[in-house]
Design a protein around this motif. Structure first.
Motif, PDB file in Angstrom:
ATOM      1  N   VAL A 297      15.216  18.766  23.425  1.00  0.00           N
ATOM      2  CA  VAL A 297      16.083  19.898  23.786  1.00  0.00           C
ATOM      3  C   VAL A 297      17.013  19.517  24.927  1.00  0.00           C
ATOM      4  O   VAL A 297      18.236  19.732  24.860  1.00  0.00           O
ATOM      5  CB  VAL A 297      15.233  21.121  24.170  1.00  0.00           C
ATOM      6  N   LEU A 298      16.466  18.925  25.975  1.00  0.00           N
ATOM      7  CA  LEU A 298      17.272  18.603  27.160  1.00  0.00           C
ATOM      8  C   LEU A 298      18.272  17.479  26.893  1.00  0.00           C
ATOM      9  O   LEU A 298      19.292  17.381  27.577  1.00  0.00           O
ATOM     10  CB  LEU A 298      16.358  18.234  28.325  1.00  0.00           C
ATOM     11  N   GLN A 299      17.974  16.634  25.913  1.00  0.00           N
ATOM     12  CA  GLN A 299      18.894  15.545  25.564  1.00  0.00           C
ATOM     13  C   GLN A 299      19.885  15.955  24.481  1.00  0.00           C
ATOM     14  O   GLN A 299      20.668  15.136  24.012  1.00  0.00           O
ATOM     15  CB  GLN A 299      18.096  14.312  25.100  1.00  0.00           C
ATOM     16  N   GLY A 300      19.861  17.211  24.075  1.00  0.00           N
ATOM     17  CA  GLY A 300      20.839  17.705  23.107  1.00  0.00           C
ATOM     18  C   GLY A 300      20.611  17.256  21.683  1.00  0.00           C
ATOM     19  O   GLY A 300      21.539  17.292  20.859  1.00  0.00           O
ATOM     20  N   LEU A 301      19.383  16.877  21.341  1.00  0.00           N
ATOM     21  CA  LEU A 301      19.092  16.403  19.993  1.00  0.00           C
ATOM     22  C   LEU A 301      18.798  17.544  19.029  1.00  0.00           C
ATOM     23  O   LEU A 301      18.704  17.338  17.824  1.00  0.00           O
ATOM     24  CB  LEU A 301      17.905  15.433  20.027  1.00  0.00           C
ATOM     25  N   ILE A 302      18.623  18.744  19.572  1.00  0.00           N
ATOM     26  CA  ILE A 302      18.418  19.951  18.768  1.00  0.00           C
ATOM     27  C   ILE A 302      19.517  20.947  19.141  1.00  0.00           C
ATOM     28  O   ILE A 302      19.819  21.121  20.320  1.00  0.00           O
ATOM     29  CB  ILE A 302      17.030  20.570  19.032  1.00  0.00           C
ATOM     30  N   ASP A 303      20.110  21.577  18.164  1.00  0.00           N
ATOM     31  CA  ASP A 303      21.178  22.545  18.416  1.00  0.00           C
ATOM     32  C   ASP A 303      20.575  23.814  19.020  1.00  0.00           C
ATOM     33  O   ASP A 303      19.936  24.609  18.327  1.00  0.00           O
ATOM     34  CB  ASP A 303      21.888  22.873  17.102  1.00  0.00           C
ATOM     35  N   CYS A 304      20.766  23.997  20.310  1.00  0.00           N
ATOM     36  CA  CYS A 304      20.149  25.118  21.022  1.00  0.00           C
ATOM     37  C   CYS A 304      21.147  26.041  21.714  1.00  0.00           C
ATOM     38  O   CYS A 304      20.751  27.082  22.245  1.00  0.00           O
ATOM     39  CB  CYS A 304      19.173  24.586  22.082  1.00  0.00           C
ATOM     40  N   ALA A 305      22.390  25.680  21.761  1.00  0.00           N
ATOM     41  CA  ALA A 305      23.376  26.431  22.544  1.00  0.00           C
ATOM     42  C   ALA A 305      23.388  27.915  22.171  1.00  0.00           C
ATOM     43  O   ALA A 305      23.498  28.285  21.000  1.00  0.00           O
ATOM     44  CB  ALA A 305      24.770  25.832  22.334  1.00  0.00           C
TER      45      ALA A 305
END
Length: 332
Positions: A297-305
């Motif tokens: 999540v913190l490395q942006g590997l999952i779309d969480c925005a």
């Protein structure tokens, strides 16, 4: 009690009702761990993040939930003959502790290179430790042999319906406390936590995307999900010792295949950065395996925005010497 098997006719697949039954068994025994938040983490992910802190669970990891549930489900004859498990550490500690609470003897098959803190804790709970060589010996075969010789019940770390149901109680608590979420990120080793979490997610937040996260060096779960069948790989090498598995379980893969949306991977370096974030910004110690979901999540590997995101922190069992070595960048 079903042992390890690839014969689908011999398998009993848990349901969300089994998760609810497990919650009743462990209630008042397992900790209802806190859900943590961090403004800084939210800013990094551009999302509302909710961290389920299983590093604060009894025996230091979520594994206590499944181990206690499986031990509590044993009949009198099975308790008399004891339990056997194989584990690199967290399931070892959890089952040893659960067995002690039930007055049951426990034997744990552990790799010789298992973290010393995990071996010491396992023995401290009263279990016998039998060592094996991680890269040259088959821990499952050794455990099956010992179970047959001793008449003991084999309770594997993830490939067991009562284990899966117990692990699903962590996500159950998270949904009860936080409500519906858009994404649930879950560490993936053998798949017990991911399968149990998926059962809870589908029942309590049907629209939630369930994402498994495993070490880049050991992406058997990712390969399995994309191929639609269990893929076996050589023993991977990663600092995420709790996720060093060669395949996902036969009991949990059908659940993962049906209910999990994707599996992503993170590097060891990303795990170290996440360990550092937890220590410096959230003031908690998390072992590398416990950082898998948060790292993605913190490395942006999952779309969480813009989304509400649940993150399972699976454990915190790491000795301070290793912790300091990893954060300082020194590797032996």
């Amino acid at each position: 009690m079903t042992n390890l098997s690839s014969d689908s006719t011999a398998l009993r697949y848990p349901t969300f009702e089994d998760v609810r039954a497990a919650r009743m068994r462990i209630s008042g025994i397992a900790h209802r761990t806190p859900v943590l938040t961090s403004r800084t983490a939210n800013e990094i992910a551009k999302a509302a993040l909710f961290f389920k802190a299983e590093n604060m669970q009894r025996a230091g990891a979520f594994k206590f939930r499944g181990a206690y549930n499986a031990t509590a489900a044993l009949d009198a004859a099975s308790r008399k003959n004891g339990v056997i498990a194989f584990s690199s550490g967290n399931h070892a500690q959890a089952l040893a502790y659960a067995a002690r609470l039930h007055g049951v003897s426990a034997t744990i098959v552990m790799p010789r290179d298992a973290p010393a803190i995990k071996v010491a804790a396992t023995q401290g709970y009263g279990a016998e430790v039998v060592y094996y060589e991680r890269y040259t010996e088959d821990r499952e075969a050794i455990s099956r042999r010992l179970a047959a010789e001793r008449g003991s019940t084999l309770i594997p770390p993830y490939d067991h319906p009562d284990i899966i149901a117990g692990q699903g109680t962590a996500a159950l608590e998270l949904f009860e406390e936080i409500g519906a979420m858009d994404v649930l990120a879950v560490p993936l080793g053998g798949g017990g936590l991911l399968a149990g979490s998926a059962l809870s997610a589908r029942a309590l937040s049907p629209g939630c995307a369930v994402i498994g996260v495993e070490p880049e060096a050991g992406n058997d779960g990712q390969q399995s999900l994309r191929k639609g069948e269990i893929v076996h790989i050589p023993v991977p090498k990663s600092i995420a010792d709790g996720a060093i598995t060669t395949h996902v379980g036969y009991h949990n893969f059908p659940i993962i295949k049906r209910d999990v949306d994707d599996v992503v991977t993170v590097t060891d370096a990303q795990l170290v950065e996440t360990m550092r974030f937890f220590a410096e910004r959230m003031k908690i110690i998390v072992e590398p395996t416990g950082c898998l979901a948060a790292a993605a999540v913190l490395q942006g590997l999952i779309d969480c925005a813009g989304k509400r995101v649940g993150i399972l922190i699976s454990g915190g069992n790491i000795d301070l010497a290793t912790f300091n070595t990893l954060l300082s960048g020194r590797r032996g």
